[in-house]
Motif scaffolding. Structure first.
Motif, PDB file in Angstrom:
ATOM      1  N   LYS A  16     -26.169  24.483 -19.062  1.00 50.24           N
ATOM      2  CA  LYS A  16     -24.919  24.002 -18.451  1.00 50.24           C
ATOM      3  C   LYS A  16     -24.539  24.923 -17.289  1.00 50.24           C
ATOM      4  O   LYS A  16     -25.416  25.492 -16.640  1.00 50.24           O
ATOM      5  N   HIS A 120     -25.867  13.076 -18.784  1.00 51.96           N
ATOM      6  CA  HIS A 120     -25.222  13.900 -19.816  1.00 51.96           C
ATOM      7  C   HIS A 120     -23.775  13.447 -19.962  1.00 51.96           C
ATOM      8  O   HIS A 120     -23.131  13.049 -18.981  1.00 51.96           O
ATOM      9  N   GLU A 191     -26.750  12.109 -28.193  1.00 48.84           N
ATOM     10  CA  GLU A 191     -25.799  13.205 -28.326  1.00 48.84           C
ATOM     11  C   GLU A 191     -24.411  12.621 -28.585  1.00 48.84           C
ATOM     12  O   GLU A 191     -23.700  12.249 -27.625  1.00 48.84           O
ATOM     13  N   GLY A 197     -20.778  20.857 -28.339  1.00 49.38           N
ATOM     14  CA  GLY A 197     -19.987  22.064 -28.122  1.00 49.38           C
ATOM     15  C   GLY A 197     -18.821  22.229 -29.080  1.00 49.38           C
ATOM     16  O   GLY A 197     -17.960  23.083 -28.865  1.00 49.38           O
ATOM     17  N   SER A 230     -24.404  20.552 -31.048  1.00 55.90           N
ATOM     18  CA  SER A 230     -24.248  21.720 -31.918  1.00 55.90           C
ATOM     19  C   SER A 230     -25.475  21.977 -32.790  1.00 55.90           C
ATOM     20  O   SER A 230     -25.347  22.362 -33.959  1.00 55.90           O
ATOM     21  N   GLY A 251     -27.460  22.948 -26.251  1.00 61.03           N
ATOM     22  CA  GLY A 251     -26.571  23.550 -25.259  1.00 61.03           C
ATOM     23  C   GLY A 251     -26.295  25.006 -25.577  1.00 61.03           C
ATOM     24  O   GLY A 251     -27.096  25.892 -25.263  1.00 61.03           O
ATOM     25  N   GLY A 252     -25.178  25.266 -26.212  1.00 62.90           N
ATOM     26  CA  GLY A 252     -24.719  26.641 -26.454  1.00 62.90           C
ATOM     27  C   GLY A 252     -25.782  27.555 -27.046  1.00 62.90           C
ATOM     28  O   GLY A 252     -25.946  28.704 -26.602  1.00 62.90           O
TER      29      GLY A 252
HETATM   30  C1  PEP Z   1     -25.597  19.670 -24.724  1.00 62.43           C
HETATM   31  O1  PEP Z   1     -25.167  20.347 -23.803  1.00 62.43           O
HETATM   32  O2  PEP Z   1     -26.293  18.693 -24.468  1.00 62.43           O
HETATM   33  C2  PEP Z   1     -25.282  20.049 -26.100  1.00 62.43           C
HETATM   34  C3  PEP Z   1     -25.785  19.347 -27.077  1.00 62.43           C
HETATM   35  O3  PEP Z   1     -24.469  21.140 -26.261  1.00 62.43           O
HETATM   36  P1  PEP Z   1     -24.233  21.928 -27.655  1.00 62.43           P
HETATM   37  O4  PEP Z   1     -25.583  22.203 -28.255  1.00 62.43           O
HETATM   38  O5  PEP Z   1     -23.526  23.177 -27.235  1.00 62.43           O
HETATM   39  O6  PEP Z   1     -23.401  21.070 -28.529  1.00 62.43           O
END
Ligand code: PEP
Length: 266
Positions: A16, A120, A191, A197, A230, A251-252
Motif C-alpha cells: 500500500k 483494489h 477480499e 486492515g 487480514s 496487506g499489513g
Molecule cells: C490488502 O491490502 O489487500 C489487504 C488484504 O490488506 P490486509 O491484509 O492488511 O487486510
C-alpha cells in the motif's frame, strides 16, 4: 470443482502507501536473508525484468511484492533473480499521452514489473473506480505483458443483507465478458472489504464458500483465486487448506518480513 494440481499457490504482498528508501532496504534485506534466497550482484541494466522463478526453497509457491510506484526501481534492483517477483498497485487504462500523474502498463513492464493489482477496494472506494474501468485496466495490463491481480469483494452491509455473492458477481461480470482466454490469464483476489486492515478475517468456510461460487461463475478450474483480508501467519494455513483458495493477497502483514515469509511457508 477445484483441481489444485493445475494451480500453483501465490502469495502477494501489497505494501500500500508505505515505505521509504531506508525502510524498504531494511525490509528487503530481511526478506531476502530470511527467505534463503539472495539477490544476485547488481547488474548494470536495471531495466531487465526479475527472473520470477518460484522461490527455490518453496517451489510450490510463487511470491511477489507490490510497492508504490516510486519505489519500484529500488525493488526491481533488489529483487532481481531473488525468486520474488515485482508488482505495482495500480495502472492507467491508457497506453500513453496527456494523462498527468498516470503510469502506463508498458512503463511498469519497462522497469521490471510482471504483476499489477487492479480494482483494489481502496481504489474502488476512494477513486470511484467502476468494474468497467477495472476490466479496461485488465486489458491494458495484459496487452503490456503484465498479469493483473483483480480484486473483488463485498462491503459488510452487502454481506449482512445477504447480497455478498450478487455484489461480487456484478464486479466480475465485465471481466467474464472479456472471454475465457482473458479469464485464464489473470488472478482474482477475493477480499471482503470488511476484512481488509480490520483484523477481521473471513472464516475458512466463508472464504471457501465465496471462492467456490466465484470459480463456478467464472467457469474455470485454472483461474487462481487468492483470499485477502487480514491474512496473518496464524490463519494462513487454515485458509490455504481450502480447495478453492489458491493463495493470499497480504496487506499489513507483508510489511513484516518474518510474518510475510511465515505466510508464504504456511
Ligand atoms: C490488502 O491490502 O489487500 C489487504 C488484504 O490488506 P490486509 O491484509 O492488511 O487486510
Amino acid at each position: 470443482m477445484g483441481v489444485p494440481s493445475l494451480r500453483k499457490r501465490l502469495v502477494a504482498g501489497n505494501w500500500k502507501m508505505n515505505g521509504s528508501l531506508d525502510g524498504n532496504r531494511r525490509l528487503l534485506d530481511e526478506l531476502l536473508a530470511q527467505s534463503d534466497v539472495q539477490p544476485s550482484a547488481a547488474r548494470p541494466d536495471a531495466a531487465q525484468p526479475n527472473a520470477a522463478q518460484p522461490n527455490a526453497a518453496r517451489p510450490k509457491c510463487e511470491v511477489l511484492v507490490c510497492a508504490p510506484y516510486v519505489y519500484l526501481p529500488q525493488l526491481a534492483d533488489a529483487l532481481r533473480e531473488s525468486g520474488i517477483a515485482l508488482g505495482a498497485q495500480d495502472v492507467s487504462v491508457h497506453a500513453k499521452g496527456a494523462y498527468t500523474g498516470e503510469v502506463s502498463a508498458s512503463m511498469l513492464a519497462d522497469i521490471g514489473c510482471q504483476w499489477v493489482i487492479v480494482g483494489h477496494s481502496e481504489r474502488r472506494q476512494y477513486h470511484q473506480e467502476s468494474s468497467a474501468l477495472v476490466a479496461a485496466k485488465v486489458v491494458a495490463a495484459l496487452d503490456a505483458g503484465l498479469t493483473p491481480i483483480v480484486c473483488i469483494g463485498e462491503l459488510l452491509a452487502d454481506r449482512e443483507a445477504g447480497q455478498a455473492a450478487c455484489v461480487v458477481q456484478d464486479q466480475l461480470e465485465p471481466i467474464k465478458a472479456l472471454g475465457k482466454d482473458v479469464v485464464e490469464r489473470i488472478v482474482l483476489a477475493y477480499e471482503p472489504v470488511w476484512a481488509i486492515g480490520t483484523g477481521l478475517t473471513a472464516t475458512p468456510e466463508q472464504a471457501q464458500d465465496m471462492h467456490g461460487q466465484i470459480r463456478a461463475f467464472m467457469e474455470s478450474d485454472r483461474l487462481r483465486i487468492l483470499y485477502g483480508g487480514s491474512v496473518k501467519a496464524d490463519n494462513a494455513a487454515e485458509l490455504f487448506a481450502m480447495p478453492d483458495i489458491d493463495g493470499a493477497l497480504v496487506g499489513g502483514a507483508s510489511l513484516d518480513a518474518r510474518e510475510f515469509l511465515r505466510i508464504v511457508a504456511a
